[in-house]
Design an enzyme around this catalytic site. Structure first.
Site, PDB file in Angstrom:
ATOM      1  N   PHE A 399       0.865  -1.187   0.000  1.00 22.57           N
ATOM      2  CA  PHE A 399       0.000   0.000   0.000  1.00 22.57           C
ATOM      3  C   PHE A 399       0.896   1.231   0.000  1.00 22.57           C
ATOM      4  O   PHE A 399       1.496   1.576   0.998  1.00 22.57           O
ATOM      5  CB  PHE A 399      -0.891  -0.054   1.232  1.00 22.57           C
ATOM      6  CG  PHE A 399      -1.861   1.089   1.425  1.00 22.57           C
ATOM      7  CD1 PHE A 399      -1.874   2.212   0.613  1.00 22.57           C
ATOM      8  CD2 PHE A 399      -2.786   1.022   2.452  1.00 22.57           C
ATOM      9  CE1 PHE A 399      -2.769   3.252   0.813  1.00 22.57           C
ATOM     10  CE2 PHE A 399      -3.693   2.051   2.676  1.00 22.57           C
ATOM     11  CZ  PHE A 399      -3.681   3.166   1.861  1.00 22.57           C
ATOM     12  N   GLU A 400       0.979   1.889  -1.154  1.00 19.92           N
ATOM     13  CA  GLU A 400       1.767   3.125  -1.295  1.00 19.92           C
ATOM     14  C   GLU A 400       0.822   4.314  -1.188  1.00 19.92           C
ATOM     15  O   GLU A 400       0.135   4.680  -2.142  1.00 19.92           O
ATOM     16  CB  GLU A 400       2.481   3.136  -2.649  1.00 19.92           C
ATOM     17  CG  GLU A 400       3.625   2.146  -2.770  1.00 19.92           C
ATOM     18  CD  GLU A 400       4.972   2.791  -2.497  1.00 19.92           C
ATOM     19  OE1 GLU A 400       5.015   4.013  -2.228  1.00 19.92           O
ATOM     20  OE2 GLU A 400       5.989   2.064  -2.564  1.00 19.92           O
ATOM     21  N   PHE A 401       0.775   4.928  -0.006  1.00 21.89           N
ATOM     22  CA  PHE A 401      -0.063   6.110   0.164  1.00 21.89           C
ATOM     23  C   PHE A 401       0.693   7.353  -0.282  1.00 21.89           C
ATOM     24  O   PHE A 401       1.892   7.310  -0.590  1.00 21.89           O
ATOM     25  CB  PHE A 401      -0.516   6.239   1.621  1.00 21.89           C
ATOM     26  CG  PHE A 401       0.584   6.547   2.601  1.00 21.89           C
ATOM     27  CD1 PHE A 401       0.956   7.852   2.878  1.00 21.89           C
ATOM     28  CD2 PHE A 401       1.252   5.517   3.269  1.00 21.89           C
ATOM     29  CE1 PHE A 401       1.968   8.149   3.781  1.00 21.89           C
ATOM     30  CE2 PHE A 401       2.265   5.793   4.191  1.00 21.89           C
ATOM     31  CZ  PHE A 401       2.619   7.111   4.442  1.00 21.89           C
TER      32      PHE A 401
END
Length: 444
Positions: A399-401
């Site tokens: 998960f690359e926010f």
């Protein structure tokens, strides 16, 4: 994201807090989703542990702290927490852990503190220390679940709302979390503002004859150190884009062996400690993306023999083709797992889009199409059940926010968000993790 080591003393990024706003675990964090008003200041190391202690003390009925067994190279202890269903009440009796109070025994292998078979999801953040906000947003999200559960309310992240019933569904899944897997790296990055990515293992340091004070060869990229195709020179084609590096000066240095680092061993320990875990998120920034499936190569579900353990394909693996149907290699994933991963990634992306916290994203990629990688956390978590059939299959999402496009050209370290972006990221992570847990619960 790729390396970036520009030092900075003046930048418009979110400030790092000084002191301890949680006062040694006596003030309880509360995130935006449950009506809190968090300050736009990045947590320092002491605050991360203090916030965990505060949650465990306040919500004793539904939480437990745990200490991972492997000390870091600078002798730090990695602390995690479990969350289960139940509204929680203020703690009445707690034990001490090295000057902190805790609702559990300090020894993680104490038979009085058995592993919880009901824990089905593992959330991890902070593996790359410069990706500021990851530990904070995870902690605030966990606090949101606990406060909403106690008060019988839902959660809201921007334009995306969740009901009280959905909060209970997420908690019933059972969650283990380590918000700060790389405490040495985080402390060093915050002390220096050097955009530091790795841990602080000095064993492979190569002194620079011109700049002896330069320590860029210190440390290991923890997300290249897991025991899944770790030795890229063996498993990957020489024509592949380098999935890691054997050079200690590189920010993708893979270490001296698979799981050579205490941090990655602690991560693996969680999966062994909670053997029912079947879902995993590793939180990163700031690429604005959901990454699923193998990072070794593009996916295929037709040929089980075409997999990373088969040496027949060592000379072609990792050369990602423009047209995967004509590629010489594809990493095998059963179709049902592929479908579940796509669903989870797409739901997370949809939830974030619905929250309105970021324009045009997140994008959803197969891992190898984002960046071919060896020794990654999600590949390790998933492939354990292929290596040892007694292990639980664990479906993982990277998960690359955040959004590097906003700040890449105007800040010395694009991994440090602005204060405004930090607050938006908090909502983004909350919506994404909530969708992940709800999807996992639906498919479990």
């Amino acid at each position: 994201m790729g390396p970036n080591r520009r030092a900075t003393t003046e930048h418009p990024s979110v400030p790092v807090a000084t002191g301890d706003r949680f006062k040694g675990g006596t003030i309880v964090p509360r995130g935006l989703g449950s009506g809190g008003e968090p300050e736009a200041k990045a947590f320092n190391s002491a605050e991360i542990n203090s916030a965990l202690q505060a949650l465990a003390s306040e919500f004793e009925q539904s939480t437990n702290l745990f200490e991972a067994p492997h000390k870091t190279h600078e002798n730090r202890t990695t602390i995690g927490i479990t969350l289960t269903s139940g509204c929680g009440t203020p703690g009445q009796s707690r034990r001490k852990i090295k000057g902190r109070e805790s609702s559990h025994s300090a020894n993680p292998d104490d038979p009085a503190n058995p592993a919880d078979p009901g824990i089905r999801a593992y959330l991890q953040a902070g593996i790359h220390s410069r990706e500021r906000g990851g530990p904070d947003h995870m902690l605030y999200f966990l606090s949101d679940l606990l406060w909403a559960s106690r008060e019988g309310t839902g959660l809201r992240y921007g334009g995306r709302a969740y009901t009280a019933s959905e909060v209970q569904t997420a908690l019933r899944l059972g969650i283990a979390a380590i918000p700060n897997l790389n405490p040495d790296g985080l402390a060093h990055d915050q002390a220096t503002n050097l955009c530091w990515r790795k841990n602080r293992n000095p064993a492979s340091r190569v002194p620079d004859p011109i700049h002896p004070e330069d320590d860029r060869s210190v440390g290991v990229d923890l997300n290249r150190n897991y025991d899944a195709a770790w030795n890229f020179t063996h498993y990957f084609s020489s024509d592949a884009y380098p999935p890691a590096s054997a050079d200690p000066n590189s920010e993708a240095f893979y270490g001296t062996g698979p799981l050579s680092e205490p941090e990655t061993r602690n991560s693996a320990w969680v999966l062994d400690r909670f053997p029912s875990v079947a879902w995993f998120v590793d939180l990163h920034a700031p690429a604005n993306a959901m990454l699923y499936g193998s990072f070794f190569d593009t996916l295929q579900s037709a040929d089980p023999d075409m997999n990373w353990q088969n040496p027949e394909y060592d000379d072609v693996r990792g050369v990602v083709a423009d047209n995967p149907t004509s590629a010489a290699y594809g990493e095998y994933v059963p179709q049902e797992d592929w479908d579940a991963l796509i669903l989870a990634a797409e739901r997370m992306a949809w939830g974030i889009r619905s929250s309105g916290t970021i324009d045009g994203g997140p994008r959803v990629y197969q891992g190898a199409l984002f960046a071919p990688t060896s020794g990654s956390s999600t590949d390790f978590a998933y492939n354990r059940h292929f290596v040892d059939s007694e292990k639980q299959k664990v479906l993982g999402i990277g998960f690359e926010f955040g959004d590097f496009r906003e700040d890449w050209d105007r800040v010395p370290c694009p991994f440090y968000p602005t204060a405004e972006r930090y607050t938006q990221d908090m909502k983004e992570v909350g919506a994404g993790l909530m969708e992940f847990l709800l999807t996992a619960a639906r498919l479990s």
